[in-house]
Design an enzyme around this catalytic site. Structure first.
Site, mmCIF file in Angstrom:
data_model
loop_
_atom_site.group_PDB
_atom_site.id
_atom_site.type_symbol
_atom_site.label_atom_id
_atom_site.label_comp_id
_atom_site.label_asym_id
_atom_site.label_seq_id
_atom_site.Cartn_x
_atom_site.Cartn_y
_atom_site.Cartn_z
ATOM 1 N N GLU A 100 0.825 -1.202 0.000
ATOM 2 C CA GLU A 100 0.000 0.000 0.000
ATOM 3 C C GLU A 100 0.869 1.267 0.000
ATOM 4 O O GLU A 100 0.469 2.311 -0.494
ATOM 5 C CB GLU A 100 -0.941 -0.017 1.218
ATOM 6 C CG GLU A 100 -2.290 0.598 0.937
ATOM 7 C CD GLU A 100 -3.308 0.363 2.056
ATOM 8 O OE1 GLU A 100 -2.954 -0.177 3.122
ATOM 9 O OE2 GLU A 100 -4.470 0.749 1.850
ATOM 10 N N HIS B 270 6.718 -27.226 -0.794
ATOM 11 C CA HIS B 270 6.073 -28.362 -1.447
ATOM 12 C C HIS B 270 4.904 -27.900 -2.300
ATOM 13 O O HIS B 270 4.067 -28.700 -2.703
ATOM 14 C CB HIS B 270 5.600 -29.363 -0.392
ATOM 15 C CG HIS B 270 6.741 -29.864 0.443
ATOM 16 N ND1 HIS B 270 7.393 -31.041 0.202
ATOM 17 C CD2 HIS B 270 7.389 -29.280 1.490
ATOM 18 C CE1 HIS B 270 8.372 -31.195 1.086
ATOM 19 N NE2 HIS B 270 8.395 -30.124 1.877
ATOM 20 N N LYS C 226 -12.912 3.169 -2.518
ATOM 21 C CA LYS C 226 -13.878 3.453 -1.446
ATOM 22 C C LYS C 226 -14.923 4.469 -1.937
ATOM 23 O O LYS C 226 -16.108 4.350 -1.648
ATOM 24 C CB LYS C 226 -13.164 4.011 -0.212
ATOM 25 C CG LYS C 226 -12.406 2.963 0.605
ATOM 26 C CD LYS C 226 -11.794 3.600 1.860
ATOM 27 C CE LYS C 226 -11.050 2.622 2.733
ATOM 28 N NZ LYS C 226 -10.452 3.209 3.920
HETATM 29 O O1 PA5 Z 1 -3.206 1.812 5.793
HETATM 30 C C1 PA5 Z 1 -4.248 2.348 5.516
HETATM 31 O O2 PA5 Z 1 -4.388 3.583 5.541
HETATM 32 C C2 PA5 Z 1 -5.479 1.538 5.171
HETATM 33 O O3 PA5 Z 1 -5.177 0.180 5.076
HETATM 34 C C3 PA5 Z 1 -6.559 1.746 6.229
HETATM 35 O O4 PA5 Z 1 -6.069 1.365 7.468
HETATM 36 C C4 PA5 Z 1 -7.808 0.926 5.903
HETATM 37 O O5 PA5 Z 1 -8.298 1.263 4.633
HETATM 38 C C5 PA5 Z 1 -8.892 1.162 6.954
HETATM 39 O O6 PA5 Z 1 -9.195 2.524 7.060
HETATM 40 P P1 PA5 Z 1 -9.914 3.140 8.317
HETATM 41 O O7 PA5 Z 1 -9.027 2.972 9.495
HETATM 42 O O8 PA5 Z 1 -10.139 4.564 7.969
HETATM 43 O O9 PA5 Z 1 -11.205 2.389 8.483
#
Ligand code: PA5
Length: 410
Positions: free
Chosen positions: A279, A300, A402
């Site tokens: 990410e 394996h 989103k």
């Molecule tokens: O690292 C990140 O920013 C994302 O993985 C968020 O943690 C994830 O999308 C969840 O978002 P939120 O904490 O706003 O619900």
């Protein structure tokens, strides 16, 4: 002595070659702190976290332990993967500890079957819920929260509010507003720390403390990593060297990094690494593809591919030097000893077949080692991203999906 050791002798890069990049790594690290980016408060959070916050976490965890024998932790991505990684690495493979609730994670998927199964599993237990969401609007988290809030209401009537604990923004978002309105106990997620960099904040610390994990030791480990990275010269600065090595692999055409654990306890640590690196780095058409393996299981299955398939892969392996216990399977032959022997053999075989290998060894699977590892890899990831020329702290693709979900659900 560091609780995390790094060996890159099978990476194909020599210490002499690596030493050319000392100032490159240092300037990338400096750029992180100099105000170019948002969401950098995690950089010194291990030394900045307030004692009152830690105390509040510890006291609340004791309260939760007294109230329930099943704890539902709701969140997704950065709001759950760190806690899951810590729980799996530090506790035993089945997450048991006397006097602590069993932990069930929810909201990390949209499966009705999974959530119905969690509800069935906890139906006859005393239940508390921790809901974690920085934005307070993530659909998976919001949906799971709604069903478990109703579950609590049906079970406890108006007292349900005293069984809900919230970790969210301190001043905005639907979850924050509901917490204020209903009087739920709430912890603030520091505004300038993003989800995947939040394991060492209440987001990771509260659920882990409830599960009986020594979060003070975890923060001690994180601080040790912070001190090491800030003070060690480049030759001994494994964080800098690992960040540089990833970029050298990239330039060499090694576009797939396989995080391979040698203990089942490390499965979710490598899972968290996939999220952290994927990410943070995968944007603007750039980045290494983060993949995962668990050895010896996957030797394996796709081990053959790793060794001799498409030659774009390198492996970053994780093992534990001192397992919490060892058993022998034939006279004096130990499981741990044979596991190490196979690790050695596989590292040689893979690196000789053009799959470079780097190896990290945790001294033990304790809270301090986990905290050290979390901070170490967050910092290595962020430096690596700066070297690549991408912003480590945004996730435009995730935000875009989103937004489309929101639009389609209107
Ligand atoms: O690292 C990140 O920013 C994302 O993985 C968020 O943690 C994830 O999308 C969840 O978002 P939120 O904490 O706003 O619900």
């Amino acid at each position: 002595m560091s609780v995390l050791k790094f060996d890159y002798s099978m990476s194909g890069f020599s210490p002499e070659y690596l030493s050319r990049f000392a100032s490159t790594a240092a300037s990338a690290d400096k750029e992180l702190a100099n105000g170019t980016f948002n969401n950098t408060d995690w950089l010194d959070y291990p030394v900045k976290i307030e004692q009152t916050v830690l105390l509040d976490i510890l006291n609340t965890a004791e309260e939760i332990k007294r109230k329930c024998d099943a704890l539902i932790v709701i969140g997704i991505g950065g709001s759950y993967m760190g806690a899951k990684a810590g729980l799996t690495m530090i506790k035993d493979s089945f997450n048991t500890k006397e006097g602590c609730p069993e932990v069930y994670f929810a909201g990390w998927n949209m499966s009705s079957v999974y959530h119905a199964e969690v509800m069935k599993a906890v139906k006859n237990k005393d239940v508390c819920v921790i809901v974690i969401s920085k934005s307070g609007t993530t659909i998976e988290t919001a949906a799971a929260f709604k069903i478990f809030r109703y579950f609590l209401f049906e079970k406890y009537g108006d007292d349900y509010v005293n069984r809900i604990y919230v970790v969210t923004s301190s001043d905005s978002g639907a979850l924050h507003e509901e917490a204020v309105q209903m009087g739920y106990k709430a912890f603030a997620l520091p505004e300038n720390i993003g989800g995947r960099y939040s394991v060492l904040t209440p987001s990771g610390l509260l659920p882990l403390a409830c599960a009986g994990i020594d979060v003070l030791a975890m923060m001690k480990g994180a601080k040790a990593a912070y001190d090491d990275i800030n003070s060690l010269p480049y030759e001994q600065n494994d964080c800098y060297k690992y960040a540089v090595l990833r970029r050298l692999m990239d330039l060499k055409g090694k576009k797939i990094e396989v995080f391979a654990g040698w203990e089942p306890r490390l499965e979710y640590f490598t899972d968290w690494l996939i999220q952290l690196f994927g990410e943070s780095e995968g944007k603007d058409g750039k980045g290494l593809y983060p993949a995962q393996a668990l050895f010896t299981r996957d030797l394996h299955s796709f081990g053959q591919f790793l060794q001799q398939g498409t030659p774009q892969t390198f492996e970053t392996m994780f093992s534990i030097a001192t397992p919490t216990l060892d058993i022998s399977y034939e006279g004096d032959k130990s499981y741990a000893g044979t596991n190490s022997l196979i690790e050695q053999a596989v590292s040689i075989a893979h690196s000789e077949s053009n799959t470079p290998v780097m190896r990290f060894t945790f001294d033990n699977p304790g809270a301090e080692a986990f905290g050290y590892g979390v901070y170490f890899f967050m910092r290595a990831c962020a430096i690596s991203c700066v070297l690549l020329g991408v912003n480590p702290f945004d996730q435009p693709g995730v935000e875009a999906y989103k937004a489309i979900v929101k639009k389609l659900s209107e």
